[in-house]
Motif scaffolding. Structure first.
Motif, mmCIF file in Angstrom:
data_model
loop_
_atom_site.group_PDB
_atom_site.id
_atom_site.type_symbol
_atom_site.label_atom_id
_atom_site.label_comp_id
_atom_site.label_asym_id
_atom_site.label_seq_id
_atom_site.Cartn_x
_atom_site.Cartn_y
_atom_site.Cartn_z
ATOM 1 N N ASP A 14 63.122 104.093 -55.360
ATOM 2 C CA ASP A 14 63.958 105.299 -55.418
ATOM 3 C C ASP A 14 65.421 104.960 -55.682
ATOM 4 O O ASP A 14 66.098 105.643 -56.446
ATOM 5 C CB ASP A 14 63.852 106.088 -54.112
ATOM 6 N N ARG A 42 49.257 92.354 -68.665
ATOM 7 C CA ARG A 42 48.588 93.647 -68.690
ATOM 8 C C ARG A 42 49.193 94.547 -69.781
ATOM 9 O O ARG A 42 48.483 95.202 -70.539
ATOM 10 C CB ARG A 42 48.821 94.252 -67.308
ATOM 11 N N SER A 101 59.844 106.559 -51.431
ATOM 12 C CA SER A 101 59.832 105.396 -50.536
ATOM 13 C C SER A 101 59.104 105.705 -49.244
ATOM 14 O O SER A 101 58.612 104.811 -48.572
ATOM 15 C CB SER A 101 61.250 104.958 -50.209
ATOM 16 N N TRP A 135 56.402 107.192 -48.994
ATOM 17 C CA TRP A 135 54.961 107.024 -49.218
ATOM 18 C C TRP A 135 54.574 105.590 -48.931
ATOM 19 O O TRP A 135 55.343 104.670 -49.192
ATOM 20 C CB TRP A 135 54.598 107.357 -50.675
ATOM 21 N N LEU A 144 52.768 101.989 -49.292
ATOM 22 C CA LEU A 144 52.446 101.097 -50.399
ATOM 23 C C LEU A 144 51.028 100.575 -50.195
ATOM 24 O O LEU A 144 50.671 100.159 -49.086
ATOM 25 C CB LEU A 144 53.451 99.938 -50.430
ATOM 26 N N VAL A 192 45.125 93.517 -58.523
ATOM 27 C CA VAL A 192 45.722 93.845 -59.824
ATOM 28 C C VAL A 192 47.143 94.390 -59.711
ATOM 29 O O VAL A 192 47.876 94.424 -60.699
ATOM 30 C CB VAL A 192 44.877 94.868 -60.620
ATOM 31 N N SER A 212 49.932 97.229 -57.241
ATOM 32 C CA SER A 212 50.089 98.133 -56.104
ATOM 33 C C SER A 212 50.410 99.549 -56.568
ATOM 34 O O SER A 212 50.792 99.765 -57.721
ATOM 35 C CB SER A 212 51.182 97.609 -55.174
ATOM 36 N N VAL A 213 50.220 100.489 -55.668
ATOM 37 C CA VAL A 213 50.610 101.888 -55.928
ATOM 38 C C VAL A 213 51.214 102.473 -54.656
ATOM 39 O O VAL A 213 50.949 101.996 -53.553
ATOM 40 C CB VAL A 213 49.407 102.792 -56.325
ATOM 41 N N HIS A 214 52.023 103.508 -54.816
ATOM 42 C CA HIS A 214 52.498 104.285 -53.680
ATOM 43 C C HIS A 214 51.640 105.537 -53.580
ATOM 44 O O HIS A 214 51.262 106.106 -54.607
ATOM 45 C CB HIS A 214 53.943 104.729 -53.908
ATOM 46 N N ALA A 271 50.649 109.136 -50.732
ATOM 47 C CA ALA A 271 50.838 109.825 -49.451
ATOM 48 C C ALA A 271 49.645 109.598 -48.531
ATOM 49 O O ALA A 271 49.778 109.622 -47.317
ATOM 50 C CB ALA A 271 51.053 111.318 -49.692
ATOM 51 N N MET A 329 44.804 109.787 -52.323
ATOM 52 C CA MET A 329 45.742 109.763 -53.439
ATOM 53 C C MET A 329 45.951 108.338 -53.948
ATOM 54 O O MET A 329 46.102 108.115 -55.151
ATOM 55 C CB MET A 329 47.085 110.344 -52.985
ATOM 56 N N GLU A 379 44.128 105.921 -62.153
ATOM 57 C CA GLU A 379 44.923 106.292 -63.323
ATOM 58 C C GLU A 379 45.736 105.121 -63.849
ATOM 59 O O GLU A 379 45.953 104.984 -65.044
ATOM 60 C CB GLU A 379 45.891 107.438 -62.968
ATOM 61 N N LEU A 380 46.229 104.314 -62.908
ATOM 62 C CA LEU A 380 47.152 103.261 -63.313
ATOM 63 C C LEU A 380 46.453 101.990 -63.777
ATOM 64 O O LEU A 380 46.885 101.357 -64.733
ATOM 65 C CB LEU A 380 48.103 102.948 -62.151
ATOM 66 N N TYR A 381 45.373 101.607 -63.111
ATOM 67 C CA TYR A 381 44.820 100.279 -63.393
ATOM 68 C C TYR A 381 43.475 100.271 -64.113
ATOM 69 O O TYR A 381 42.993 99.213 -64.473
ATOM 70 C CB TYR A 381 44.722 99.473 -62.089
#
Lengths: 331, 93
Positions: A110, A169, B2, B4, B6, B22, B24-26, B28, B32, B39-41
């Motif tokens: 952020d 990637r 932030s 959210w 990790l 592979v 990381s994602v954030h 809630a 999710m 969606e990302l990986y």
């Protein structure tokens, strides 16, 4: 290059003798091509330079969605629209891989995005140019993603592990971008009307020089490059990469039957490379300072996206809290 | 974002293989995190199964523990098959 002029904070390179034992250990690891991982000791300058470079790279991917977003509703066929949306989604993905890599260095996502919105963080100068006709979608894919690939293929060997893995990637996905872009242009040149062919040439005329500027200033004007090369954050110099890009792109240009707006461009048999004319560096620095054709619009669009999405993020947190409360009560 | 959590993301690329880290994602919540990871990986058949794990729940060895943790295995060469020399006549074993 998606990261241009990344400040390293060093005026002069240290010799091995001048380094602290920790620094020397670190440099020897880098020299031996051992990847540095998040929990390893690293000089403060290395960490800060990486955060700057990776965040700039990530911002470029995110802002890079905007020039293409302009054409989603105007794509000529459903097929082209789907391809364009897939490409734009990839750019979002690339931005997110990179923000993740940046976070491993202790940076806050952020905060870094806030810096972008405050005009304190840069993104690639190329995305401050408008996309005026459909052929621009082809030219962006071919030239802009093409220039990005040249840079990113080399960055797969960057010394920081998480950055290097994100690059691997990303590179896998970029070649789809470049090929779909080139194919748009090829279709227009082969089957298009004269007006459509003129569009292709017009797109190349406008994007050629900005694409060359993506690699950043000449090596002798790039004081931070030296330190970045010693740390192996950067693996090849701006001028080397730019030359590689030109050499591989001109034959593709000729195959299209188009030209670039550079009267000095010609093959130099002796050097084994193409010679090319002077880049307008004043334009480059102007765009970098925020005075390109679209700088204000791009940042305003990003800010609006974040602001308009605030309620969704708040709702997600509220929903998660409520679900947790329910689960706790049931337990 | 932030605030959210990790999550670390692990993907099994093919049936029969291990899950591999592979990125990381954030997110809630867990659900999710799974959707974001998908969606990302795995936009291009990268996997057949995904694990998402809150990053804070992972206990990792520190880099300066390398010697304490891994050195002892280096002087136990007799744990490797190649330590045992057999005459050629025995053939492949």
């Amino acid at each position: 290059m998606y990261a241009q002029m990344v400040e390293t904070g060093t005026k002069r390179l240290k010799t091995l003798e001048e380094m602290s034992p920790e620094e020397r250990d670190f440099q020897e690891k880098v020299d031996a091509e051992t990847k540095i991982e998040a929990k390893n000791w690293m000089p403060d300058g290395y960490r800060k330079t990486l955060i700057r470079q990776i965040s700039q790279h990530a911002h470029s991917e995110i802002v890079g969605m905007l020039p293409e977003g302009n054409w989603v509703t105007r794509a000529p066929t459903l097929k082209r629209k789907l391809q364009l949306m897939a490409k734009i989604q990839d750019e979002a993905g690339h931005g997110l891989y990179l923000y993740s890599a940046m976070e491993t260095l202790g940076a806050d996502r952020d905060e870094e995005i806030q810096k972008l919105h405050d005009g304190k963080a840069k993104y690639s100068s190329i995305f401050n140019y408008p996309t005026l006709n459909w052929a621009d979608m082809g030219a962006v894919g071919w030239l802009v993603d093409g220039a990005a690939i040249v840079n990113q293929v080399v960055l797969q060997r960057t010394s920081y592990g998480p950055y290097s893995r994100a690059m691997v990637r990303i590179c896998k996905e970029e070649s789809f971008h470049q090929r779909q872009g080139y194919q748009i242009l090829l279709d227009m040149m082969r089957e298009g009307t004269q007006e459509q062919k003129d569009m292709v040439q017009d797109a190349i005329n406008r994007l050629w020089w900005p694409a060359l500027m993506m690699f950043g200033p000449h090596d002798d004007e790039s004081p931070n490059s030296q330190q970045s090369m010693v740390w192996k954050i950067k693996r090849k110099s701006n001028d080397e990469l730019r030359q590689m890009f030109i050499d591989q792109t001109i034959p593709q240009l000729e195959f299209l039957g188009c030209t670039v707006p550079d009267p000095d461009l010609k093959w130099n048999e002796e050097r084994g490379h193409y010679d090319f004319g002077d880049i307008n560096w004043k334009e480059f620095y102007d765009v970098l300072k925020g005075n390109g054709p679209c700088n204000r619009e791009r940042i305003a669009t990003r800010k609006k996206a974040i602001d308009d999405g605030a309620w969704v993020r708040e709702a997600a947190v509220a929903y998660a809290a409520k679900q947790k409360q329910r689960a706790d009560k049931a337990a | 974002m932030s605030e959210w959590r990790l999550y670390e993301v692990f993907v099994r690329s093919k049936h029969g293989l291990n899950h591999k880290h592979v990125g990381s994602v954030h997110a809630a919540d867990n659900e999710m995190a799974m959707e974001n990871a998908r969606e990302l990986y795995t936009r291009r058949n990268e996997g057949v199964s995904i694990w998402v794990v809150p990053s804070e729940t992972i206990t990792a060895s520190a880099s300066d523990e390398k010697e304490i943790l891994f050195d002892p295995s280096e002087d136990k060469v007799y744990r490797h098959a190649s330590f045992y020399k057999l005459p050629d006549e025995v053939g492949h074993m």
